[in-house]
Design a protein around this motif. Structure first.
Motif, PDB file in Angstrom:
ATOM      1  N   LEU A 424       8.281  -6.075   4.906  1.00  0.00           N
ATOM      2  CA  LEU A 424       7.403  -5.167   5.292  1.00  0.00           C
ATOM      3  C   LEU A 424       6.172  -5.620   4.805  1.00  0.00           C
ATOM      4  CD1 LEU A 424       9.244  -1.786   4.734  1.00  0.00           C
ATOM      5  CD2 LEU A 424       9.495  -3.517   6.809  1.00  0.00           C
ATOM      6  N   VAL A 425       5.051  -5.579   5.902  1.00  0.00           N
ATOM      7  CA  VAL A 425       3.715  -5.871   5.380  1.00  0.00           C
ATOM      8  C   VAL A 425       2.717  -4.828   6.062  1.00  0.00           C
ATOM      9  CG1 VAL A 425       1.525  -7.594   5.850  1.00  0.00           C
ATOM     10  CG2 VAL A 425       4.167  -8.465   5.847  1.00  0.00           C
ATOM     11  N   LEU A 426       2.216  -4.295   5.128  1.00  0.00           N
ATOM     12  CA  LEU A 426       1.108  -3.069   5.512  1.00  0.00           C
ATOM     13  C   LEU A 426      -0.101  -3.661   5.798  1.00  0.00           C
ATOM     14  CD1 LEU A 426       0.901  -0.128   5.236  1.00  0.00           C
ATOM     15  CD2 LEU A 426       0.053  -0.202   3.228  1.00  0.00           C
ATOM     16  N   VAL A 427      -0.870  -3.179   7.106  1.00  0.00           N
ATOM     17  CA  VAL A 427      -1.931  -3.731   7.399  1.00  0.00           C
ATOM     18  C   VAL A 427      -2.995  -2.533   7.665  1.00  0.00           C
ATOM     19  CG1 VAL A 427      -2.927  -4.662   9.485  1.00  0.00           C
ATOM     20  CG2 VAL A 427      -0.572  -5.278   8.803  1.00  0.00           C
ATOM     21  N   GLY A 428      -4.134  -2.672   7.239  1.00  0.00           N
ATOM     22  CA  GLY A 428      -5.220  -1.388   7.729  1.00  0.00           C
ATOM     23  C   GLY A 428      -6.526  -2.207   7.582  1.00  0.00           C
ATOM     24  N   LEU A 438      -2.541   8.151   1.777  1.00  0.00           N
ATOM     25  CA  LEU A 438      -1.394   8.186   1.875  1.00  0.00           C
ATOM     26  C   LEU A 438      -0.772   8.714   0.529  1.00  0.00           C
ATOM     27  CD1 LEU A 438       0.051   5.046   3.909  1.00  0.00           C
ATOM     28  CD2 LEU A 438       0.100   7.473   4.639  1.00  0.00           C
ATOM     29  N   LYS A 439      -1.014   8.263  -0.778  1.00  0.00           N
ATOM     30  CA  LYS A 439      -0.715   8.673  -1.821  1.00  0.00           C
ATOM     31  C   LYS A 439      -1.027  10.170  -2.285  1.00  0.00           C
ATOM     32  CE  LYS A 439      -1.002   4.233  -4.110  1.00  0.00           C
ATOM     33  NZ  LYS A 439      -1.996   3.430  -5.266  1.00  0.00           N
ATOM     34  N   VAL A 445       3.624   3.399  -1.087  1.00  0.00           N
ATOM     35  CA  VAL A 445       3.723   2.416  -0.281  1.00  0.00           C
ATOM     36  C   VAL A 445       4.051   1.064  -1.030  1.00  0.00           C
ATOM     37  CG1 VAL A 445       1.905   3.036   1.449  1.00  0.00           C
ATOM     38  CG2 VAL A 445       1.327   1.615  -0.687  1.00  0.00           C
ATOM     39  N   GLY A 446       4.856   1.364  -2.169  1.00  0.00           N
ATOM     40  CA  GLY A 446       5.318   0.343  -3.135  1.00  0.00           C
ATOM     41  C   GLY A 446       6.492  -0.599  -2.502  1.00  0.00           C
ATOM     42  N   GLY A 447       7.106  -0.058  -1.266  1.00  0.00           N
ATOM     43  CA  GLY A 447       8.171  -0.874  -0.705  1.00  0.00           C
ATOM     44  C   GLY A 447       7.360  -2.248   0.044  1.00  0.00           C
TER      45      GLY A 447
END
Length: 511
Positions: A424-428, A438-439, A445-447
């Motif tokens: 999984l790659v988080l994008v923003g 989000l926190k 988002v540690g995953g």
């Protein structure tokens, strides 16, 4: 004594006041919420609002329910956390002078010598004493050239009052140096970006919580047009001095150069990973089995061979990632109230053998997008700092979610349950701000195995000094963005920026 007797006692001399109709009515029966799923935007509800407008917020004008619909009962206002006064309003500062709060917290350790330093520290600063006071906290987004980190500020008048208390107790004469280079007294002149009120804290934990509520910088938060005038240059110099005052010790010019070089190398590695994720380079390049040439030289930008957009990319997708872009919107006057979350997903497994198309348009059609709106804050529409448009999602139907269900729905949208099986790659766009939001609502988002900031990535690809807003990047990529500052739209366009930045002529022209 009952309420009628107390009112009579207070206003016995003014019978007309007692007869006045204030417009308040007993709350009706509870307003049920039967469906938290998608809501269709029909002609009778073009803004995709909840069944009726909810309670007046302290930062919003009174709103009434649409004609022909019953008004729901008032919902309780958010309860402030311990130590935080969420006033959600601008508190003016005398003369426009502010001081960097973290620099003031370190004042006796950096600016006082001898026994007085110990006396001041132990009496007013050590063991959290400094934070266990009432501080009005503002923030300003630092220019992108200084790292784009927000700077916490407090009115200088409050600091002076604090110092007067210290001087009175310890018979000393502390004062703030007013020299601009010291960075402890900042005068925000006309033409400068102005500090924004965040809230009032009385504990360190409250300060930390308020800091999490700082929104992403707006599109015009710095003068990154390329033609920096004297006014903005003076402002940037002032903020740089404030940042230096906050650090434990000043960095030497060599240290600054090293930090800049490290950041540039990080950006180069981000671009390199994207090349391999998108099949533009062989995976051996990222796994260190081939000669990387000058890719590790600061200032260079990794390039690829010109791409034929009508054919599939030349190499396999490295680790076949799932890209998930996010955007979070909040009440501009009370950032603890998260109003919208946008999520878009691009699964590279579904694009094997698919030509990207000109400007990546074939891949962009495969993006799956979702727009979540928090029902309790459905009446809030930002209009002062940004032009909010929560009812104008362009890529499907918005979904109403109760605040208590938001964490579970967001986690499901982010596919965090797949973290063990897929990359999984988080994008923003200016990703750190969205991660903080989000926190704040309880989503970790540690995953995610990787994170891509499209603002920094685009700056690197185009060899620009400052980051651009999402709208500015879309314009450069010839993508028309509709109704920005809608979280669903922004998350979608962020994913489109990710694709278009590496496809066709865009990257080739940039490098």
């Amino acid at each position: 004594m009952g309420p009628e007797e107390r009112l009579s006692l207070l206003f016995a001399q003014d019978e007309e006041l007692l007869k006045m109709d204030t417009g308040r009515r007993p709350a009706s029966e509870s307003w049920p919420v039967h469906n938290t799923g998608p809501q269709t935007e029909d002609s009778g509800n073009p803004a995709n609002e909840p069944p009726a407008t909810i309670i007046q917020d302290t930062a919003q004008p009174i709103q009434t329910a649409p004609l022909g619909r019953p008004s729901p009962p008032e919902l309780p206002a958010p309860v402030p956390e311990d130590g935080i006064d969420l006033q959600c309003e601008h508190v003016p500062s005398p003369n426009g002078q502010f001081s960097p709060l973290l620099a003031i917290a370190k004042y006796p350790y950096k600016h006082i010598k001898g026994s007085l330093s110990q006396d001041v520290s132990s009496r007013f600063f050590d063991a959290g004493k400094f934070w266990n006071r009432s501080w009005d906290i503002y923030f300003i987004h630092a220019p992108a050239s200084l790292g784009s980190r927000p700077v916490l500020l407090t009115p200088t008048s409050g600091v002076n009052s604090f110092f007067q208390e210290i001087n009175s107790a310890l018979k000393c004469q502390l004062s703030l140096p007013t020299d601009t280079s010291a960075g402890l007294v900042l005068s925000f002149e006309d033409g400068y970006p102005q500090p924004v009120y965040l809230g009032r804290s009385t504990t360190r934990e409250a300060k930390d919580q308020l800091e999490l509520q700082i929104p992403a910088p707006s599109s015009d938060h710095d003068g990154s047009s390329g033609d920096m005038d004297e006014v903005y240059a003076a402002y940037e110099t002032m903020i740089e001095a404030a940042i230096e005052a906050t650090r434990n010790r000043k960095r030497t010019s060599k240290q600054k150069q090293l930090m800049r070089a490290v950041k540039e190398l990080d950006m180069q590695q981000m671009v390199r990973r994207m090349h391999c994720y998108f099949g533009l380079r062989p995976m051996e390049d990222i796994e260190g089995t081939t000669d990387m040439g000058d890719w590790d030289t600061p200032g260079t930008v990794p390039t690829v061979q010109p791409l034929d957009a009508t054919k599939a990319v030349p190499y396999p997708f490295w680790r076949e990632p799932v890209f998930i872009s996010i955007d979070v919107e909040s009440n501009e006057r009370c950032h603890s109230q998260v109003t919208e979350v946008g999520v878009s997903v691009l699964d590279m497994q579904g694009l094997v053998g698919v030509p990207p198309g000109e400007n990546g348009d074939q891949w962009r059609k495969c993006i799956q997008s979702r727009h979540l709106r928090v029902r309790e804050y459905g009446h809030i529409v930002n209009h002062e700092f940004v032009s909010g448009c929560p009812g104008m999602f362009q890529f499907g139907e918005s979904e109403w979610v109760l605040q208590r269900d938001l964490v579970d729905v967001v986690r499901s949208s982010l596919r965090l349950g797949d973290a063990l099986d897929r990359r999984l790659v988080l994008v923003g766009h200016n990703l750190s701000a969205d991660v903080k939001y989000l926190k704040q609502v309880g989503v970790d988002v540690g995953g995610f195995r990787d994170q891509i900031d499209t603002a920094q990535m685009f700056r690197k690809l185009r060899k620009e000094e400052s980051v651009r807003s999402l709208g500015g990047v879309l314009a450069k990529l010839n993508i028309r963005g509709w109704y920005l500052h809608n979280a669903g739209n922004d998350a979608r366009y962020t994913m489109e920026v990710l694709i278009a930045s590496f496809m066709g002529k865009n990257e080739e022209d940039a490098v």
